[in-house]
Motif scaffolding. Structure first.
Motif, PDB file in Angstrom:
ATOM      1  N   MET A  34      36.198  35.885  31.893  1.00  9.59           N
ATOM      2  CA  MET A  34      36.127  35.743  33.332  1.00  9.59           C
ATOM      3  C   MET A  34      34.869  34.969  33.728  1.00  9.59           C
ATOM      4  N   ASN A  35      33.748  35.239  33.035  1.00  8.80           N
ATOM      5  CA  ASN A  35      32.514  34.509  33.335  1.00  8.80           C
ATOM      6  C   ASN A  35      32.724  33.005  33.162  1.00  8.80           C
ATOM      7  N   ALA A  36      33.406  32.635  32.095  1.00  2.67           N
ATOM      8  CA  ALA A  36      33.660  31.220  31.831  1.00  2.67           C
ATOM      9  C   ALA A  36      34.564  30.617  32.908  1.00  2.67           C
ATOM     10  N   TYR A  37      35.559  31.379  33.337  1.00  4.45           N
ATOM     11  CA  TYR A  37      36.469  30.894  34.377  1.00  4.45           C
ATOM     12  C   TYR A  37      35.709  30.656  35.681  1.00  4.45           C
ATOM     13  N   ILE A  38      34.882  31.607  36.079  1.00  8.71           N
ATOM     14  CA  ILE A  38      34.087  31.468  37.305  1.00  8.71           C
ATOM     15  C   ILE A  38      33.131  30.283  37.166  1.00  8.71           C
ATOM     16  N   ALA A  39      32.512  30.140  35.993  1.00  9.54           N
ATOM     17  CA  ALA A  39      31.615  28.999  35.756  1.00  9.54           C
ATOM     18  C   ALA A  39      32.364  27.682  35.920  1.00  9.54           C
ATOM     19  N   ASP A  40      33.596  27.620  35.419  1.00  2.00           N
ATOM     20  CA  ASP A  40      34.410  26.410  35.560  1.00  2.00           C
ATOM     21  C   ASP A  40      34.738  26.130  37.024  1.00  2.00           C
TER      22      ASP A  40
ATOM     23  N   LEU B  16      35.879  30.788  47.157  1.00  4.58           N
ATOM     24  CA  LEU B  16      36.213  30.373  45.791  1.00  4.58           C
ATOM     25  C   LEU B  16      36.362  31.586  44.880  1.00  4.58           C
ATOM     26  N   ILE B  17      35.451  32.544  45.020  1.00  2.56           N
ATOM     27  CA  ILE B  17      35.508  33.764  44.206  1.00  2.56           C
ATOM     28  C   ILE B  17      36.753  34.568  44.566  1.00  2.56           C
ATOM     29  N   LEU B  18      36.996  34.759  45.861  1.00  2.00           N
ATOM     30  CA  LEU B  18      38.164  35.543  46.283  1.00  2.00           C
ATOM     31  C   LEU B  18      39.458  34.913  45.783  1.00  2.00           C
ATOM     32  N   ASN B  19      39.563  33.600  45.879  1.00  5.67           N
ATOM     33  CA  ASN B  19      40.748  32.892  45.390  1.00  5.67           C
ATOM     34  C   ASN B  19      40.874  33.038  43.873  1.00  5.67           C
ATOM     35  N   SER B  20      39.756  32.969  43.170  1.00 12.44           N
ATOM     36  CA  SER B  20      39.764  33.116  41.709  1.00 12.44           C
ATOM     37  C   SER B  20      40.235  34.506  41.304  1.00 12.44           C
ATOM     38  N   VAL B  21      39.778  35.518  42.012  1.00 12.67           N
ATOM     39  CA  VAL B  21      40.186  36.893  41.711  1.00 12.67           C
ATOM     40  C   VAL B  21      41.685  37.047  41.920  1.00 12.67           C
TER      41      VAL B  21
ATOM     42  N   LYS C 104      43.951  34.725  41.637  1.00 14.10           N
ATOM     43  CA  LYS C 104      44.633  34.026  40.544  1.00 14.10           C
ATOM     44  C   LYS C 104      44.586  34.854  39.260  1.00 14.10           C
ATOM     45  N   ILE C 105      43.449  35.468  38.999  1.00 14.35           N
ATOM     46  CA  ILE C 105      43.284  36.272  37.784  1.00 14.35           C
ATOM     47  C   ILE C 105      44.208  37.492  37.814  1.00 14.35           C
TER      48      ILE C 105
END
Length: 129
Positions: free
Chosen positions: A1-7, A93-98, A100-101
């Motif tokens: 998850m850290n790598a995904y957020i970094a990307d 961006l974080i909320l959208n990423s969560v 998607k995850i």
């Protein structure tokens, strides 16, 4: 998850880590600032690690460190205007990423996952004491 957020941050030319974002989130919710030792406890980081993180964020003008008027041994960490703007820019961006995850994961599956991870964390803490 850290790598995904970094990307995700890298794709949007945002030069912070997930750990820095978490600090910004905590500080944005505490308008009077947070004592540095309490911030270490909240983020489950050791004091030296947090100090390095705060130093970098302070250098980038995202946070400020002020000595406590009540106890000169304590530093209060505050979010700056630049830090607040960055947090507000990155929050969607974080909320959208969560979202998607978590796609395709039921509420029961998520609750089971959280329960299992909590037990693993507890077991790890027992091993390090």
């Amino acid at each position: 998850m850290n790598a995904y957020i970094a990307d995700v941050f890298h794709e949007h030319n945002i030069a912070i880590s997930k750990q820095q974002w978490i600090i910004l989130k905590i500080l944005s919710e505490n308008h009077k600032g947070v004592i540095q030792n309490e911030l270490a406890f909240i983020t489950d980081r050791n004091k030296a690690s947090l100090t390095r993180l705060i130093n970098g964020m302070e250098k980038n003008l995202l946070v400020s460190r002020v000595q406590s008027k009540k106890d000169s041994r304590k530093n209060i960490i505050n979010i700056t205007t630049k830090g607040s703007e960055l947090f507000l820019k990155t929050k969607p961006l974080i909320l959208n990423s969560v979202l998607k995850i978590q796609e395709g994961i039921t509420e029961d599956e998520m609750n089971s996952f959280i329960n299992i991870m909590s037990k693993i964390q507890l077991n790890l803490k027992k091993q390090t004491i």
